[in-house]
Write a protein that holds these residues in place. Structure first.
Motif, PDB file in Angstrom:
ATOM      1  N   PRO A 194      64.674 122.807  -2.556  1.00 22.91           N
ATOM      2  CA  PRO A 194      65.510 122.198  -1.462  1.00 22.91           C
ATOM      3  C   PRO A 194      66.891 122.641  -1.371  1.00 22.91           C
ATOM      4  O   PRO A 194      67.453 123.070  -2.429  1.00 22.91           O
ATOM      5  CB  PRO A 194      65.383 120.759  -1.822  1.00 22.91           C
ATOM      6  N   LEU A 195      67.716 122.459  -0.361  1.00 24.13           N
ATOM      7  CA  LEU A 195      68.931 122.733  -0.063  1.00 24.13           C
ATOM      8  C   LEU A 195      69.693 121.644  -1.203  1.00 24.13           C
ATOM      9  O   LEU A 195      69.304 120.461  -1.373  1.00 24.13           O
ATOM     10  CB  LEU A 195      69.626 122.504   1.044  1.00 24.13           C
ATOM     11  N   ALA A 196      70.800 121.938  -1.618  1.00 23.25           N
ATOM     12  CA  ALA A 196      71.664 121.104  -2.393  1.00 23.25           C
ATOM     13  C   ALA A 196      72.588 120.102  -1.465  1.00 23.25           C
ATOM     14  O   ALA A 196      73.716 120.323  -1.489  1.00 23.25           O
ATOM     15  CB  ALA A 196      72.603 121.900  -3.404  1.00 23.25           C
ATOM     16  N   VAL A 197      71.643 119.161  -0.685  1.00 22.41           N
ATOM     17  CA  VAL A 197      72.344 118.306   0.237  1.00 22.41           C
ATOM     18  C   VAL A 197      71.849 116.972  -0.250  1.00 22.41           C
ATOM     19  O   VAL A 197      70.973 116.645  -0.950  1.00 22.41           O
ATOM     20  CB  VAL A 197      71.574 118.593   1.789  1.00 22.41           C
ATOM     21  N   THR A 198      72.937 116.018  -0.043  1.00 21.30           N
ATOM     22  CA  THR A 198      72.804 114.796  -0.084  1.00 21.30           C
ATOM     23  C   THR A 198      72.742 114.050   1.179  1.00 21.30           C
ATOM     24  O   THR A 198      73.634 114.405   2.044  1.00 21.30           O
ATOM     25  CB  THR A 198      74.026 114.188  -0.907  1.00 21.30           C
ATOM     26  N   ILE A 199      71.479 113.119   1.303  1.00 22.78           N
ATOM     27  CA  ILE A 199      71.408 112.700   2.804  1.00 22.78           C
ATOM     28  C   ILE A 199      71.824 111.118   2.628  1.00 22.78           C
ATOM     29  O   ILE A 199      71.286 110.391   1.790  1.00 22.78           O
ATOM     30  CB  ILE A 199      70.021 112.636   3.042  1.00 22.78           C
ATOM     31  N   THR A 200      72.770 110.720   3.680  1.00 20.47           N
ATOM     32  CA  THR A 200      73.074 109.268   3.680  1.00 20.47           C
ATOM     33  C   THR A 200      72.257 108.678   4.812  1.00 20.47           C
ATOM     34  O   THR A 200      72.103 109.173   5.920  1.00 20.47           O
ATOM     35  CB  THR A 200      74.513 109.257   3.913  1.00 20.47           C
ATOM     36  N   CYS A 201      71.607 107.602   4.307  1.00 19.34           N
ATOM     37  CA  CYS A 201      70.656 107.080   5.266  1.00 19.34           C
ATOM     38  C   CYS A 201      70.412 105.586   4.945  1.00 19.34           C
ATOM     39  O   CYS A 201      70.622 104.994   3.811  1.00 19.34           O
ATOM     40  CB  CYS A 201      69.181 107.845   5.339  1.00 19.34           C
ATOM     41  N   PRO A 202      69.744 104.901   6.030  1.00 15.41           N
ATOM     42  CA  PRO A 202      69.456 103.404   5.753  1.00 15.41           C
ATOM     43  C   PRO A 202      68.485 103.303   4.395  1.00 15.41           C
ATOM     44  O   PRO A 202      67.638 103.926   4.190  1.00 15.41           O
ATOM     45  CB  PRO A 202      68.895 102.893   6.894  1.00 15.41           C
ATOM     46  N   SER A 203      68.725 102.296   3.459  1.00 19.80           N
ATOM     47  CA  SER A 203      67.770 102.167   2.745  1.00 19.80           C
ATOM     48  C   SER A 203      66.469 101.772   3.166  1.00 19.80           C
ATOM     49  O   SER A 203      66.260 100.954   3.953  1.00 19.80           O
ATOM     50  CB  SER A 203      68.346 100.686   1.793  1.00 19.80           C
ATOM     51  N   GLY A 204      65.459 102.246   2.490  1.00 18.67           N
ATOM     52  CA  GLY A 204      63.856 102.005   3.111  1.00 18.67           C
ATOM     53  C   GLY A 204      63.638 102.707   4.257  1.00 18.67           C
ATOM     54  O   GLY A 204      62.507 102.600   4.815  1.00 18.67           O
ATOM     55  N   SER A 205      64.549 103.560   4.703  1.00 14.53           N
ATOM     56  CA  SER A 205      64.212 104.247   5.934  1.00 14.53           C
ATOM     57  C   SER A 205      63.309 105.494   5.441  1.00 14.53           C
ATOM     58  O   SER A 205      62.744 106.003   4.539  1.00 14.53           O
ATOM     59  CB  SER A 205      65.555 105.264   6.415  1.00 14.53           C
ATOM     60  N   ALA A 206      62.639 106.159   6.657  1.00 14.80           N
ATOM     61  CA  ALA A 206      61.597 107.120   6.569  1.00 14.80           C
ATOM     62  C   ALA A 206      62.130 108.349   5.912  1.00 14.80           C
ATOM     63  O   ALA A 206      61.538 108.998   5.179  1.00 14.80           O
ATOM     64  CB  ALA A 206      60.928 107.502   8.134  1.00 14.80           C
ATOM     65  N   ILE A 207      63.467 108.652   6.335  1.00 14.96           N
ATOM     66  CA  ILE A 207      64.119 109.708   5.607  1.00 14.96           C
ATOM     67  C   ILE A 207      64.371 109.566   4.207  1.00 14.96           C
ATOM     68  O   ILE A 207      64.045 110.575   3.284  1.00 14.96           O
ATOM     69  CB  ILE A 207      65.270 110.197   6.164  1.00 14.96           C
ATOM     70  N   GLU A 208      64.577 108.176   3.723  1.00 15.10           N
ATOM     71  CA  GLU A 208      64.864 108.324   2.169  1.00 15.10           C
ATOM     72  C   GLU A 208      63.676 108.378   1.589  1.00 15.10           C
ATOM     73  O   GLU A 208      63.571 108.951   0.247  1.00 15.10           O
ATOM     74  CB  GLU A 208      65.455 106.580   2.120  1.00 15.10           C
ATOM     75  N   THR A 209      62.686 107.994   2.252  1.00 16.31           N
ATOM     76  CA  THR A 209      61.205 108.111   1.387  1.00 16.31           C
ATOM     77  C   THR A 209      60.798 109.530   1.280  1.00 16.31           C
ATOM     78  O   THR A 209      60.406 109.821   0.463  1.00 16.31           O
ATOM     79  CB  THR A 209      59.914 107.242   2.297  1.00 16.31           C
ATOM     80  N   TRP A 210      61.034 110.163   2.135  1.00 21.67           N
ATOM     81  CA  TRP A 210      60.716 111.768   2.347  1.00 21.67           C
ATOM     82  C   TRP A 210      61.682 112.394   1.256  1.00 21.67           C
ATOM     83  O   TRP A 210      61.186 113.299   0.594  1.00 21.67           O
ATOM     84  CB  TRP A 210      61.118 112.388   3.758  1.00 21.67           C
ATOM     85  N   ALA A 211      62.806 111.972   1.341  1.00 24.98           N
ATOM     86  CA  ALA A 211      63.973 112.724   0.244  1.00 24.98           C
ATOM     87  C   ALA A 211      63.630 112.599  -0.956  1.00 24.98           C
ATOM     88  O   ALA A 211      63.364 113.484  -1.849  1.00 24.98           O
ATOM     89  CB  ALA A 211      65.404 112.300   0.844  1.00 24.98           C
ATOM     90  N   ALA A 212      63.074 111.377  -1.462  1.00 24.92           N
ATOM     91  CA  ALA A 212      62.654 110.977  -2.668  1.00 24.92           C
ATOM     92  C   ALA A 212      61.417 111.822  -3.034  1.00 24.92           C
ATOM     93  O   ALA A 212      61.270 112.263  -4.297  1.00 24.92           O
ATOM     94  CB  ALA A 212      62.426 109.697  -2.952  1.00 24.92           C
TER      95      ALA A 212
END
Length: 231
Positions: A203-221
């Motif tokens: 993956p890219l060396a990126v940090t995603i700032t997103c709502p806790s419990g969001s769909a993107i947080e789940t995907w990133a993990a």
């Protein structure tokens, strides 16, 4: 007293002939006047319809090219200016800017930053693709759709923030954005769809700032990408 009927008839005929000649002459003059008036009217119309030399009759122009949308708003289709830090206005020629059209700024290497206008709803396919000097993009709260490869190969892009109103981000939106380290996703329901944050095995060396419990947080993990909660 002797009457001369023949003489009277001759005189009467002469008078009638003279009267007829005068009438015919009058009609002829009237016809000529009418013809002249018609020619004058035609010349006047031509003059009115012709732009006078040096006259300021050109429509309002802009450094932006655009096309009309069915709802009366416009989509920006191109840029003729030289600004490197570009602030796109919310209206052009009094029309509301609601979209950046497909390929509108593609391969514009002069751009280093872009501020998109409030009221914008759509960023089109490959709209900023191959803008290799672009480091930052400010996206307003009104944007709902980011189409395919909108920022693909923006190799200098370091950060970008997508508002809560963004419900659709299509595939390859960030493919080739190797410098992207800070991505903010404000929507809790927006789902990842092959955006290009994972290229190959890494993956890219990126940090995603997103709502806790969001769909993107789940995907990133699940894909080894760092996240931090949206304040």
């Amino acid at each position: 007293m002797i009457h001369h009927p023949f003489w009277k008839k001759t005189l009467w005929a002469a008078l009638l002939t003279a009267a007829f000649a005068m009438t015919a002459t009058g009609c002829g003059n009237q016809k000529d006047d009418s013809s002249t008036a018609g020619a004058g009217t035609s010349a006047s119309q031509t003059e009115v319809g012709t732009t006078p030399e040096g006259g300021d009759t050109a429509p309002e122009t802009s450094i932006f090219n655009y096309q009309m949308n069915d709802d009366g708003t416009i989509s920006i289709t191109g840029y003729n200016g030289t600004d490197t830090d570009l602030n796109i206005p919310s209206t052009v020629d009094s029309y509301v800017v609601s979209a950046i059209a497909d390929h509108a700024f593609e391969a514009n290497w002069n751009l280093t930053s872009v501020t998109l206008p409030n009221g914008l709803a759509t960023i089109g396919e490959s709209a900023f693709m191959d803008c290799g000097s672009l480091t930052s993009v400010s996206i307003p709260e009104t944007v709902s759709t980011v189409r395919r490869a909108a920022f693909a190969s923006c190799s200098s892009l370091t950060s970008i923030s997508l508002p809560a109103a963004t419900t659709t981000v299509m595939e390859e939106a960030f493919t080739g954005c190797g410098s992207l380290t800070d991505l903010t996703i404000a929507s809790s329901t927006l789902e990842y769809d092959r955006w290009g944050l994972v290229e190959g095995a890494e993956p890219l060396a990126v940090t995603i700032t997103c709502p806790s419990g969001s769909a993107i947080e789940t995907w990133a993990a699940e894909n080894g990408i760092s996240t931090q909660p949206l304040a």
